[in-house]
Design a protein around this motif. Sequence first.
Motif, PDB file in Angstrom:
ATOM      1  N   ALA A 113       0.204 -17.116  46.542  1.00 37.19           N
ATOM      2  CA  ALA A 113       1.465 -16.423  46.250  1.00 37.19           C
ATOM      3  C   ALA A 113       2.480 -17.381  45.636  1.00 37.19           C
ATOM      4  N   ARG A 114       2.547 -18.598  46.165  1.00 34.02           N
ATOM      5  CA  ARG A 114       3.503 -19.560  45.626  1.00 34.02           C
ATOM      6  C   ARG A 114       3.122 -20.018  44.229  1.00 34.02           C
ATOM      7  N   LEU A 115       1.830 -20.222  43.997  1.00 36.17           N
ATOM      8  CA  LEU A 115       1.385 -20.637  42.662  1.00 36.17           C
ATOM      9  C   LEU A 115       1.749 -19.597  41.608  1.00 36.17           C
ATOM     10  N   LYS A 116       1.486 -18.323  41.915  1.00 38.47           N
ATOM     11  CA  LYS A 116       1.786 -17.265  40.954  1.00 38.47           C
ATOM     12  C   LYS A 116       3.290 -17.094  40.759  1.00 38.47           C
ATOM     13  N   ALA A 117       4.058 -17.287  41.847  1.00 43.76           N
ATOM     14  CA  ALA A 117       5.507 -17.149  41.731  1.00 43.76           C
ATOM     15  C   ALA A 117       6.113 -18.278  40.906  1.00 43.76           C
ATOM     16  N   LEU A 118       5.568 -19.482  41.046  1.00 35.65           N
ATOM     17  CA  LEU A 118       6.146 -20.642  40.384  1.00 35.65           C
ATOM     18  C   LEU A 118       5.593 -20.869  38.985  1.00 35.65           C
ATOM     19  N   PHE A 119       4.319 -20.562  38.764  1.00 26.59           N
ATOM     20  CA  PHE A 119       3.679 -20.912  37.498  1.00 26.59           C
ATOM     21  C   PHE A 119       3.146 -19.712  36.723  1.00 26.59           C
ATOM     22  N   GLY A 120       3.373 -18.496  37.232  1.00 27.66           N
ATOM     23  CA  GLY A 120       2.994 -17.316  36.470  1.00 27.66           C
ATOM     24  C   GLY A 120       1.606 -16.795  36.807  1.00 27.66           C
ATOM     25  N   PRO A 121       1.220 -15.698  36.150  1.00 26.25           N
ATOM     26  CA  PRO A 121      -0.043 -15.022  36.475  1.00 26.25           C
ATOM     27  C   PRO A 121      -1.293 -15.818  36.116  1.00 26.25           C
ATOM     28  N   THR A 122      -1.151 -16.864  35.298  1.00 25.32           N
ATOM     29  CA  THR A 122      -2.336 -17.657  34.940  1.00 25.32           C
ATOM     30  C   THR A 122      -2.758 -18.594  36.068  1.00 25.32           C
ATOM     31  N   ALA A 123      -1.905 -18.784  37.072  1.00 25.28           N
ATOM     32  CA  ALA A 123      -2.285 -19.605  38.226  1.00 25.28           C
ATOM     33  C   ALA A 123      -3.393 -18.899  39.009  1.00 25.28           C
ATOM     34  N   ARG A 124      -4.353 -19.667  39.477  1.00 26.79           N
ATOM     35  CA  ARG A 124      -5.530 -19.088  40.137  1.00 26.79           C
ATOM     36  C   ARG A 124      -5.866 -19.852  41.414  1.00 26.79           C
ATOM     37  N   LEU A 125      -6.380 -19.111  42.402  1.00 29.75           N
ATOM     38  CA  LEU A 125      -6.973 -19.708  43.596  1.00 29.75           C
ATOM     39  C   LEU A 125      -8.218 -18.902  43.931  1.00 29.75           C
ATOM     40  N   SER A 126      -9.334 -19.585  44.089  1.00 30.32           N
ATOM     41  CA  SER A 126     -10.602 -18.886  44.347  1.00 30.32           C
ATOM     42  C   SER A 126     -11.422 -19.662  45.358  1.00 30.32           C
ATOM     43  N   ILE A 127     -12.387 -18.947  45.975  1.00 32.86           N
ATOM     44  CA  ILE A 127     -13.285 -19.537  46.964  1.00 32.86           C
ATOM     45  C   ILE A 127     -14.713 -19.236  46.544  1.00 32.86           C
ATOM     46  N   GLN A 128     -15.568 -20.258  46.586  1.00 33.91           N
ATOM     47  CA  GLN A 128     -16.971 -20.097  46.202  1.00 33.91           C
ATOM     48  C   GLN A 128     -17.875 -20.710  47.270  1.00 33.91           C
ATOM     49  N   GLN A 129     -19.013 -20.063  47.475  1.00 25.68           N
ATOM     50  CA  GLN A 129     -20.038 -20.594  48.367  1.00 25.68           C
ATOM     51  C   GLN A 129     -21.204 -21.072  47.517  1.00 25.68           C
ATOM     52  N   GLN A 130     -21.478 -22.358  47.550  1.00 25.57           N
ATOM     53  CA  GLN A 130     -22.554 -22.950  46.768  1.00 25.57           C
ATOM     54  C   GLN A 130     -23.460 -23.734  47.711  1.00 25.57           C
ATOM     55  N   LEU A 131     -24.699 -23.254  47.847  1.00 18.95           N
ATOM     56  CA  LEU A 131     -25.664 -23.865  48.744  1.00 18.95           C
ATOM     57  C   LEU A 131     -25.079 -23.964  50.155  1.00 18.95           C
ATOM     58  N   ASP A 132     -24.854 -25.169  50.657  1.00 10.90           N
ATOM     59  CA  ASP A 132     -24.366 -25.328  52.023  1.00 10.90           C
ATOM     60  C   ASP A 132     -22.908 -25.767  52.062  1.00 10.90           C
ATOM     61  N   ARG A 133     -22.145 -25.466  51.002  1.00  7.55           N
ATOM     62  CA  ARG A 133     -20.749 -25.891  50.952  1.00  7.55           C
ATOM     63  C   ARG A 133     -19.844 -24.749  50.496  1.00  7.55           C
ATOM     64  N   TYR A 134     -18.647 -24.768  51.019  1.00  9.37           N
ATOM     65  CA  TYR A 134     -17.587 -23.879  50.546  1.00  9.37           C
ATOM     66  C   TYR A 134     -16.636 -24.700  49.686  1.00  9.37           C
ATOM     67  N   THR A 135     -16.220 -24.127  48.586  1.00  7.48           N
ATOM     68  CA  THR A 135     -15.297 -24.814  47.679  1.00  7.48           C
ATOM     69  C   THR A 135     -14.098 -23.925  47.412  1.00  7.48           C
ATOM     70  N   THR A 136     -12.914 -24.450  47.685  1.00 11.59           N
ATOM     71  CA  THR A 136     -11.673 -23.764  47.347  1.00 11.59           C
ATOM     72  C   THR A 136     -11.111 -24.420  46.092  1.00 11.59           C
ATOM     73  N   SER A 137     -10.886 -23.619  45.059  1.00 12.41           N
ATOM     74  CA  SER A 137     -10.411 -24.135  43.778  1.00 12.41           C
ATOM     75  C   SER A 137      -9.084 -23.494  43.424  1.00 12.41           C
ATOM     76  N   LEU A 138      -8.203 -24.291  42.866  1.00 13.94           N
ATOM     77  CA  LEU A 138      -6.955 -23.739  42.343  1.00 13.94           C
ATOM     78  C   LEU A 138      -6.640 -24.412  41.014  1.00 13.94           C
ATOM     79  N   SER A 139      -5.921 -23.694  40.172  1.00 13.91           N
ATOM     80  CA  SER A 139      -5.502 -24.231  38.876  1.00 13.91           C
ATOM     81  C   SER A 139      -4.216 -23.544  38.455  1.00 13.91           C
ATOM     82  N   TYR A 140      -3.408 -24.269  37.713  1.00 13.03           N
ATOM     83  CA  TYR A 140      -2.178 -23.687  37.173  1.00 13.03           C
ATOM     84  C   TYR A 140      -1.693 -24.539  36.002  1.00 13.03           C
ATOM     85  N   PRO A 141      -1.002 -23.926  35.057  1.00 11.14           N
ATOM     86  CA  PRO A 141      -0.441 -24.688  33.929  1.00 11.14           C
ATOM     87  C   PRO A 141       0.833 -25.387  34.359  1.00 11.14           C
TER      88      PRO A 141
END
Length: 362
Positions: free
Chosen positions: A317-345
């Motif tokens: 919520a803070r990323l989108k409020a501060l940096f706009g709709p292009t900000a992203r946060l996602s969660i992925q399960q790969q093999l035996d690990r969880y990865t939380t990724s975020l990006s923003y301009p």
Amino acid sequence: MTNLKPPASTADDFFVPELCQAEALLGLILLAELLVLVLVLAEPMVIGLDWMRLALTSLFVQWIVLLSAAGICRARPYLARLSASSAVLIICALVLFLTLLCTAIAEHFYLTEELSGEARGHLYIRHALISLIMCALLLRYFYLQGQWRRQQQAELQARLQALQARIHPHFLFNSLNSIASLIASNPEKAEHAVLDLSDLFRASLAQPNTLSTWRNELTLAKQYISIEQYRLGKRLHMLWDVDTVPADLPIPHLTVQPLLENSVIYGIQPSIQGGTIEVSAHYSQGVFKLQVSNPFMPGDSISNPRGTRLALNNIEARLKALFGPTARLSIQQQLDRYTTSLSYPCSRPAAQVPKPDESINR
């Protein structure tokens, strides 16, 4: 922590935008062309459209618009110090003066037939009234737009403050729980952990109204990891790949630490042998990317009902409020690990952006 919020400028709050900027100037030119088209179409026509009349009127109006924009842009820092009504009167007077000046020049160079005194007076009055009406309408639009921007800013700050108020208690209680587990087994470590927590929580409260820098955010995250390592010992391993991120890069306050806490609670703590938390951050072509990954045990999903996703939802919520709709946060399960990724301009150094906030414990 360093306060990145620059001092408020009076000119930045002025309702008239920077008319020297390309976007604003293009809008004025297009609006002037629409006015010219209306004026020409409103005149009686014999056959078709008088293209010569359209071209000359366009040249006349554009000169007034460009000269007015240049004058207002030049005087904007001074106008911003005045009241709105005084600024409007001065701007209207400037536009009126330039309109009459351009009318006199056009009469001298382009009107081949001699005008009577009454016709000349009607010409000047007509041009003056048109310019004043259009100037008043445009200033009214600018004023309403400025009011709307201020309202949006106030709503955004209130929203971020509400998010912050929800997070501080979670941040404190979860850290205290970690320290409590040390008291019986290792009182000395518990004492050191309390001191670390004091520094950590003081830092979390240090700048409620500004963005942090990557340097400060990374220091805060490592302080939190040191508290958890008192409790988990060799079960907690860290792998940092963050050396290429500029130290002054803007980042919402308390972004990395909640992600690390989720990794500790749901990735390291349930496992007897522990594991490694990997933190990778990169900045390229104006985009910041961060990944935090942790091991997971079979059947222990990221959507475990023990977790409310408060931290992740808060950060997103803070990323989108501060940096706009292009900000992203996602969660992925790969093999035996969880990865939380975020990006923003974002740009460097830290830009003037609305307020950041805190988050903890999903």
